[in-house]
Design a protein around this motif. Structure first.
Motif, PDB file in Angstrom:
ATOM      1  N   PHE A 199       0.770  -1.313  -0.081  1.00 22.13           N
ATOM      2  CA  PHE A 199      -0.094  -0.088   0.009  1.00 22.13           C
ATOM      3  C   PHE A 199       0.681   1.268   0.164  1.00 22.13           C
ATOM      4  O   PHE A 199       0.515   2.363  -0.595  1.00 22.13           O
ATOM      5  N   ALA A 200       2.015   1.055   0.731  1.00 23.17           N
ATOM      6  CA  ALA A 200       2.891   2.310   0.635  1.00 23.17           C
ATOM      7  C   ALA A 200       3.815   2.405  -0.521  1.00 23.17           C
ATOM      8  O   ALA A 200       4.460   3.479  -0.833  1.00 23.17           O
ATOM      9  N   GLY A 201       3.654   1.692  -1.476  1.00 26.99           N
ATOM     10  CA  GLY A 201       4.165   1.812  -2.541  1.00 26.99           C
ATOM     11  C   GLY A 201       5.675   1.226  -2.867  1.00 26.99           C
ATOM     12  O   GLY A 201       6.451   1.259  -3.633  1.00 26.99           O
ATOM     13  N   LEU A 202       5.825   0.116  -1.788  1.00 25.21           N
ATOM     14  CA  LEU A 202       7.350  -0.606  -1.828  1.00 25.21           C
ATOM     15  C   LEU A 202       7.421  -1.582  -2.939  1.00 25.21           C
ATOM     16  O   LEU A 202       6.489  -2.367  -3.094  1.00 25.21           O
ATOM     17  N   LYS A 203       8.623  -1.994  -3.386  1.00 30.04           N
ATOM     18  CA  LYS A 203       8.814  -3.285  -3.854  1.00 30.04           C
ATOM     19  C   LYS A 203       8.913  -4.217  -2.675  1.00 30.04           C
ATOM     20  O   LYS A 203       9.766  -4.020  -1.987  1.00 30.04           O
ATOM     21  N   VAL A 204       8.194  -5.308  -2.864  1.00 31.12           N
ATOM     22  CA  VAL A 204       8.018  -6.278  -1.762  1.00 31.12           C
ATOM     23  C   VAL A 204       8.826  -7.774  -1.991  1.00 31.12           C
ATOM     24  O   VAL A 204       8.309  -8.266  -2.913  1.00 31.12           O
ATOM     25  N   ILE A 205       9.789  -8.225  -1.413  1.00 26.34           N
ATOM     26  CA  ILE A 205      10.256  -9.581  -1.258  1.00 26.34           C
ATOM     27  C   ILE A 205       9.846  -9.998  -0.213  1.00 26.34           C
ATOM     28  O   ILE A 205      10.100  -9.551   1.151  1.00 26.34           O
ATOM     29  N   ALA A 206       9.336 -11.477  -0.245  1.00 28.46           N
ATOM     30  CA  ALA A 206       8.964 -12.136   0.944  1.00 28.46           C
ATOM     31  C   ALA A 206       9.665 -13.580   0.915  1.00 28.46           C
ATOM     32  O   ALA A 206       9.494 -14.235  -0.022  1.00 28.46           O
ATOM     33  N   SER A 207       9.878 -13.936   2.022  1.00 32.88           N
ATOM     34  CA  SER A 207      10.424 -15.541   2.024  1.00 32.88           C
ATOM     35  C   SER A 207       9.358 -16.236   2.978  1.00 32.88           C
ATOM     36  O   SER A 207       8.933 -15.593   3.899  1.00 32.88           O
ATOM     37  N   THR A 208       9.322 -17.685   2.905  1.00 34.76           N
ATOM     38  CA  THR A 208       8.354 -18.447   3.530  1.00 34.76           C
ATOM     39  C   THR A 208       8.818 -19.818   3.491  1.00 34.76           C
ATOM     40  O   THR A 208       9.671 -20.200   2.672  1.00 34.76           O
ATOM     41  N   GLY A 209       8.050 -20.583   4.114  1.00 35.23           N
ATOM     42  CA  GLY A 209       8.492 -22.024   4.082  1.00 35.23           C
ATOM     43  C   GLY A 209       7.999 -23.150   3.419  1.00 35.23           C
ATOM     44  O   GLY A 209       8.328 -24.153   3.523  1.00 35.23           O
ATOM     45  N   SER A 210       7.096 -22.884   2.211  1.00 33.51           N
ATOM     46  CA  SER A 210       6.584 -23.803   1.482  1.00 33.51           C
ATOM     47  C   SER A 210       6.243 -23.136   0.088  1.00 33.51           C
ATOM     48  O   SER A 210       5.933 -21.864   0.095  1.00 33.51           O
ATOM     49  N   ASP A 211       6.320 -23.975  -0.746  1.00 30.40           N
ATOM     50  CA  ASP A 211       6.076 -23.624  -2.196  1.00 30.40           C
ATOM     51  C   ASP A 211       4.262 -23.086  -2.134  1.00 30.40           C
ATOM     52  O   ASP A 211       4.175 -22.097  -3.165  1.00 30.40           O
ATOM     53  N   GLU A 212       3.649 -23.654  -1.635  1.00 24.46           N
ATOM     54  CA  GLU A 212       2.334 -23.180  -1.434  1.00 24.46           C
ATOM     55  C   GLU A 212       2.191 -21.740  -1.079  1.00 24.46           C
ATOM     56  O   GLU A 212       1.373 -21.022  -1.607  1.00 24.46           O
ATOM     57  N   LYS A 213       2.935 -21.498   0.127  1.00 22.64           N
ATOM     58  CA  LYS A 213       2.949 -20.236   0.647  1.00 22.64           C
ATOM     59  C   LYS A 213       3.269 -19.284  -0.346  1.00 22.64           C
ATOM     60  O   LYS A 213       2.939 -18.051  -0.365  1.00 22.64           O
ATOM     61  N   VAL A 214       4.406 -19.479  -1.221  1.00 21.75           N
ATOM     62  CA  VAL A 214       5.102 -18.643  -2.134  1.00 21.75           C
ATOM     63  C   VAL A 214       4.111 -18.487  -3.227  1.00 21.75           C
ATOM     64  O   VAL A 214       3.705 -17.122  -3.621  1.00 21.75           O
ATOM     65  N   LYS A 215       3.315 -19.481  -3.618  1.00 21.31           N
ATOM     66  CA  LYS A 215       2.189 -19.251  -4.445  1.00 21.31           C
ATOM     67  C   LYS A 215       1.255 -18.222  -4.095  1.00 21.31           C
ATOM     68  O   LYS A 215       0.655 -17.387  -4.593  1.00 21.31           O
ATOM     69  N   TYR A 216       0.881 -18.549  -2.734  1.00 18.07           N
ATOM     70  CA  TYR A 216      -0.179 -17.551  -2.119  1.00 18.07           C
ATOM     71  C   TYR A 216       0.296 -16.013  -2.099  1.00 18.07           C
ATOM     72  O   TYR A 216      -0.591 -14.843  -2.505  1.00 18.07           O
ATOM     73  N   LEU A 217       1.559 -15.803  -1.913  1.00 13.84           N
ATOM     74  CA  LEU A 217       2.036 -14.541  -1.616  1.00 13.84           C
ATOM     75  C   LEU A 217       2.112 -13.927  -2.818  1.00 13.84           C
ATOM     76  O   LEU A 217       1.732 -12.600  -3.016  1.00 13.84           O
ATOM     77  N   LEU A 218       2.423 -14.634  -4.160  1.00 23.85           N
ATOM     78  CA  LEU A 218       2.548 -14.043  -5.349  1.00 23.85           C
ATOM     79  C   LEU A 218       1.267 -13.769  -6.094  1.00 23.85           C
ATOM     80  O   LEU A 218       0.830 -12.509  -6.201  1.00 23.85           O
ATOM     81  N   GLU A 219       0.527 -14.729  -5.756  1.00 20.58           N
ATOM     82  CA  GLU A 219      -0.864 -14.649  -6.709  1.00 20.58           C
ATOM     83  C   GLU A 219      -1.967 -13.768  -5.646  1.00 20.58           C
ATOM     84  O   GLU A 219      -2.889 -13.201  -6.447  1.00 20.58           O
TER      85      GLU A 219
END
Ligand SMILES: NC(=O)c1ccc[n+]([C@@H]2O[C@H](COP(=O)([O-])OP(=O)(O)OC[C@H]3O[C@@H](n4cnc5c(N)ncnc54)[C@H](OP(=O)(O)O)[C@@H]3O)[C@@H](O)[C@H]2O)c1
Length: 366
Positions: A199-219
């Motif tokens: 919301f503040a206009g940043l580029k966001v990089i996130a790490s997490t512990g499973s591919d399912e969570k990666v997909k959720y974060l991206l999609e």
């Protein structure tokens, strides 16, 4: 009406690693309560609707001689943590039957308030940095706007959402176009930090512990880059998508070390949690601290209770607006039954969930 069972989950023994349900915690349904006739002595009685199992409860399950930022849990008594209650009966003029209260409560189905398990700490008996975690303030609450169910409450206006929003305001100094890296991006706090940073206009990089969570974060959350830290090296990911202006640290350990290396000059690090150390793991010695002065990096250790007095009003105003506009997404991992609350909690510590873990204890509408 005959007395009914009043089940509880007790703190039974101090864990050495991850807590073991049934050993370090015990579900106990031996107590009974007469809901209609129990004396209230000017207080009120509630039924627990939801519990919010959180990482900090683990820190409290320690030898009481060890000092820390929160008071230790008392062995033999119910676990105490955030929860939602419905008022069944009240003799307190400020509390009405049918109202909902959110605060720090014992893990049991029915509670007469003031609860006789609360034991005050004598004045001066706690170090000045230690917060009394037993005595939570109860706030009257309503369902969140935007058609949310009660289960969304703990992740947004409970500890997770407040910590994310308030610490970013206090120390993030977020500027449009900057880059933030968030570890544990798909957990309760992480999901909120990811969204507030977007919301503040940043580029966001996130790490997490499973591919399912990666997909959720991206999609679903729309972060710019996400990776599974179990299969992708943090240093390699930040070499590709960094450098970073802000690091939101939920984990400590080697991830912090790698993040420091990829900080820009004048970067900010928000030290929110060190979950790599909570469950008896060997402490990791951070090797890259010299870069703090070389790059003028600021590191802020934060604790939510310190931020609440300054930020509570603005927090509710902005978050309710975001919810009403349908902009803030919520995601819960819902488990049913008090008898499953301790397992749900340990599963959360081990990352077997996505979003905010919430345990439904009873029907809010009943
Ligand atoms: N300072 C404060 O006032 C404050 C307030 C609230 C929370 N916190 C801290 O914020 C952090 C997140 O809390 P939360 O309630 O949102 O919990 P959460 O993220 O929903 O759950 C904890 C997550 O930590 C990750 N994790 C567990 N062990 C790990 C390890 N060894 N290495 C890397 N990641 C690990 C797991 O996700 P993965 O799938 O990513 O492995 C797990 O899902 C915790 O460290 C907590 O103590 C601090």
């Amino acid at each position: 009406m005959a007395p009914v069972p009043n089940p509880r989950v007790l703190f039974a023994s101090i864990p050495s690693g991850y807590p073991v349900p049934g050993e370090n915690t015990k579900y106990d349904d031996s107590e009974k309560i007469d809901l209609e006739n129990i004396e209230l002595k000017g207080g009120y009685i509630t039924r627990t609707v939801l519990l919010s199992p959180e990482p900090w409860l683990r820190e409290r399950m320690r030898d009481p001689s060890i000092v820390s930022y929160g008071t230790p849990m008392r062995m033999g008594l119910p676990i105490i943590g955030p929860g939602l209650m419905k008022v069944l009966r009240s003799e307190d003029p400020k509390i009405k039957e049918g109202e909902f209260l959110y605060g720090t409560i014992p893990w049991q189905l029915y509670i007469v308030h003031p609860w006789d398990g609360w034991k005050p700490y004598p004045p001066g008996s706690l170090p000045d940095y230690t917060v009394d975690m037993d005595h939570g303030i109860f706030n009257k609450v309503e369902k969140l706007p935007g058609g949310k169910d009660w289960t969304s409450l703990p992740g947004v206006v409970g500890i997770a959402g407040m910590t994310a929003w308030m610490a970013l305001k206090e120390h993030g100094d977020l500027k449009k176009g900057e880059t933030i890296y968030i570890s544990t991006g798909a957990g309760a706090v992480g999901l909120m930090v990811c969204q507030f940073a977007k919301f503040a206009g940043l580029k966001v990089i996130a790490s997490t512990g499973s591919d399912e969570k990666v997909k959720y974060l991206l999609e679903e959350i729309g972060v710019d880059h996400a990776f599974n830290y179990k299969t992708t090296n943090v240093d390699a990911a930040l070499s590709k998508w960094g450098p970073i202006d802000v690091y939101w640290d939920n984990v400590g350990g080697p991830t912090l070390d790698a993040a420091i290396l990829h900080c820009k000059v004048n970067a900010r690090i928000i030290a929110c949690g060190y979950i790599t150390e909570y469950n008896g793991q060997e402490k990791y010695g951070v090797k890259n601290l010299a870069w703090l002065f070389k790059k003028r990096i600021k590191i802020y250790g934060i604790l939510l209770p310190d931020l609440i007095p300054k930020w509570l009003g603005p927090f509710f105003e902005e978050v309710y607006k975001l919810l009403s506009e349908g902009k803030l997404k919520t995601r819960e991992h819902i488990v049913h039954g008090l008898e499953n609350a301790d397992t749900a909690w340990v599963d959360m510590l081990q990352g077997k969930h996505l979003g905010k873990t919430v345990v439904v204890i009873s029907d809010a509408d009943a």
